[in-house]
Motif scaffolding. Structure first.
Motif, short mmCIF file in Angstrom:
data_model
loop_
_atom_site.label_atom_id
_atom_site.label_comp_id
_atom_site.label_asym_id
_atom_site.label_seq_id
_atom_site.Cartn_x
_atom_site.Cartn_y
_atom_site.Cartn_z
N UNK A 14 -3.50 67.85 56.66
CA UNK A 14 -4.10 68.02 57.99
C UNK A 14 -4.87 66.76 58.39
N UNK A 15 -5.56 66.17 57.42
CA UNK A 15 -6.36 64.97 57.71
C UNK A 15 -5.43 63.84 58.15
N UNK A 16 -4.30 63.75 57.49
CA UNK A 16 -3.35 62.68 57.83
C UNK A 16 -2.76 62.93 59.22
N UNK A 17 -2.48 64.21 59.53
CA UNK A 17 -2.02 64.54 60.89
C UNK A 17 -3.06 64.10 61.93
N UNK A 18 -4.33 64.28 61.62
CA UNK A 18 -5.39 63.96 62.57
C UNK A 18 -5.54 62.46 62.78
N UNK A 19 -5.54 61.70 61.70
CA UNK A 19 -5.99 60.30 61.80
C UNK A 19 -4.96 59.26 61.41
N UNK A 20 -3.88 59.66 60.75
CA UNK A 20 -2.90 58.67 60.32
C UNK A 20 -3.59 57.53 59.59
N UNK A 21 -3.26 56.30 59.94
CA UNK A 21 -3.85 55.18 59.19
C UNK A 21 -5.13 54.64 59.84
N UNK A 22 -5.78 55.46 60.66
CA UNK A 22 -7.07 55.02 61.23
C UNK A 22 -8.21 55.17 60.22
N UNK A 23 -7.95 55.84 59.09
CA UNK A 23 -8.96 55.90 58.03
C UNK A 23 -8.38 55.26 56.76
N UNK A 24 -9.25 55.02 55.78
CA UNK A 24 -8.84 54.15 54.68
C UNK A 24 -8.29 54.87 53.45
N UNK A 25 -8.71 56.11 53.22
CA UNK A 25 -8.35 56.75 51.96
C UNK A 25 -8.54 58.26 52.10
N UNK A 26 -7.66 59.01 51.46
CA UNK A 26 -7.82 60.47 51.42
C UNK A 26 -7.73 60.92 49.98
#
Ligand code: TXA
Ligand code: MG
Length: 343
Positions: free
Chosen positions: A170-182
């Motif tokens: 879900x986090x990846x759906x929200x932000x894609x590569x706008x954040x650095x690490x999950x």
């Protein structure tokens, strides 16, 4: 570039295979610590929902959290810490009630609002004289906080006004590569955001219902927390419309479920239903989810169901109101906000 790491076997939704502290792949935690330390954004699992973490002392990183989320600057962030003793670095005049609640419910799904210490960033507090603090219990959150050694400010890892994420995907759906690490810790076991209790005023106030119920709080506080008032600190979770799926939503009592489906079936090509029982009766235009009968299981899957329905793409979503008993309060709160008074 976004990188997803599963330091250990992800939790299954039932929590049947809990992560064991110490079993995490240390390289994922040290990478996350390094990224946080250099001002990056790391999403990490908690038992409630996934957080979008930034170093609570780094104003550039905090500013990025607001911009990535699309969140107004006057909406404060919760600071996550490894242990109750760390409250003292962030809060002053800590009432005895805070220590008692911490002892009973931390680590766990409870956030305390306390008077802020001088050094806490205005970006964290939204310029208010109070700061939100929480000690999460998820083993990965615990490992991350212990290794980082100071506070991690983290809102839920969703864009402003959207449904909170309960899985790494879900986090990846929200932000894609706008954040650095999950950090992938599997499905969150509570699934609803933490209970928020404001202890910065004369009387305890409940700012957001969650898994820790008013009755459980009263057992420790000796009084029920006061309900939220409109004049209190700004809390996005108390806006009338929040936690909303994209699919237009009707929230109805069980007695009106069939009638509502019938009303929509004239114009809608496909209708999603989240109901407490299975009455789909061979109607191919219905995508039916029979929801779990207990509030714990329902809370665990609620946001994931809403996201799935958004992904599938339906003309509308009809949700049957669950039982009205007190332990369902946090679920009713989220459903009512998601429906934005359209029931
Ligand atoms: O379960 C949770 O609380 C999750 C996980 C990641 O810990 N976090 C979360 O954060 O739900 P967020 O930002 O989506 O919601 C936190 C709520 C917001 O409504 C915010 O306004 C409120 O807490 N809050 C934080 N600090 C506050 C403060 N100083 N005074 C009043 N409200 C505060
Ligand atoms: Mg949120």
């Amino acid at each position: 570039m976004i990188t997803v790491e599963s330091p250990a076997r992800p939790n299954e939704p039932t929590g049947a295979t809990p992560l064991v502290p110490g079993a995490d792949k240390p390289s994922a935690i040290s990478r996350a610590v390094q990224i946080l330390g250099s001002g990056g954004l790391v999403s990490f699992p908690t038992e409630t929902v996934y957080g979008l973490g930034a170093d609570a002392q780094n104003d550039n990183a905090l500013a990025r959290v607001f911009s990535v989320k699309g969140r107004p600057a006057d909406h404060p962030l919760i600071v996550h810490v490894a242990a109750p003793a760390m409250l003292e670095g962030y809060a002053r005049d800590i009432p005895e009630a805070a220590w008692r609640l911490a002892e009973c419910f931390w680590p766990g799904p409870l956030t305390l609002i306390l008077k802020r210490e001088k050094g806490v960033s205005d970006l964290v507090t939204g310029g208010q004289d109070a700061v939100g603090l929480r000690v999460p219990s998820h083993p990965l959150a615990q490992s991350l906080l212990a290794a980082f050694g100071r506070g991690i400010a983290a809102p839920s890892a969703n864009r402003f006004g959207r449904v909170s994420p309960t899985r790494a995907a879900h986090v990846i759906q929200e932000f894609g590569d706008r954040i650095d690490y999950v950090l992938d810790g599997g499905a969150c076991t509570v699934g609803l955001e933490s209970t928020i209790v404001d202890l910065s005023g004369q009387r305890p106030r409940l700012l957001r219902p969650g898994a820790i119920t008013p009755a459980a709080l009263a057992g420790v506080l000796g009084e029920l927390p006061q309900p939220t008032t409109a004049s209190g600190p700004r809390v996005p979770g108390t806006l009338a419309s929040h936690y909303a799926p994209r699919t237009p939503l009707r929230l109805v009592d069980g007695s009106r479920l069939e009638r509502t489906i019938e009303q929509h079936s004239g114009t809608a090509r496909s209708i999603a239903v989240m109901a407490m029982r299975d009455c789909r009766r061979n109607r191919p235009y219905l995508s039916w989810k029979t929801m779990p009968p207990t509030h714990e299981e329902y809370g665990r899957v609620l946001f994931a169901c809403m996201r799935e329905i958004d992904e599938e793409g339906h003309d509308c979503l009809v949700i049957e109101r669950p039982p009205l008993t007190p332990e369902w309060e946090a679920i009713h709160d989220r459903l009512t906000r998601a429906a934005n008074g359209e029931s």
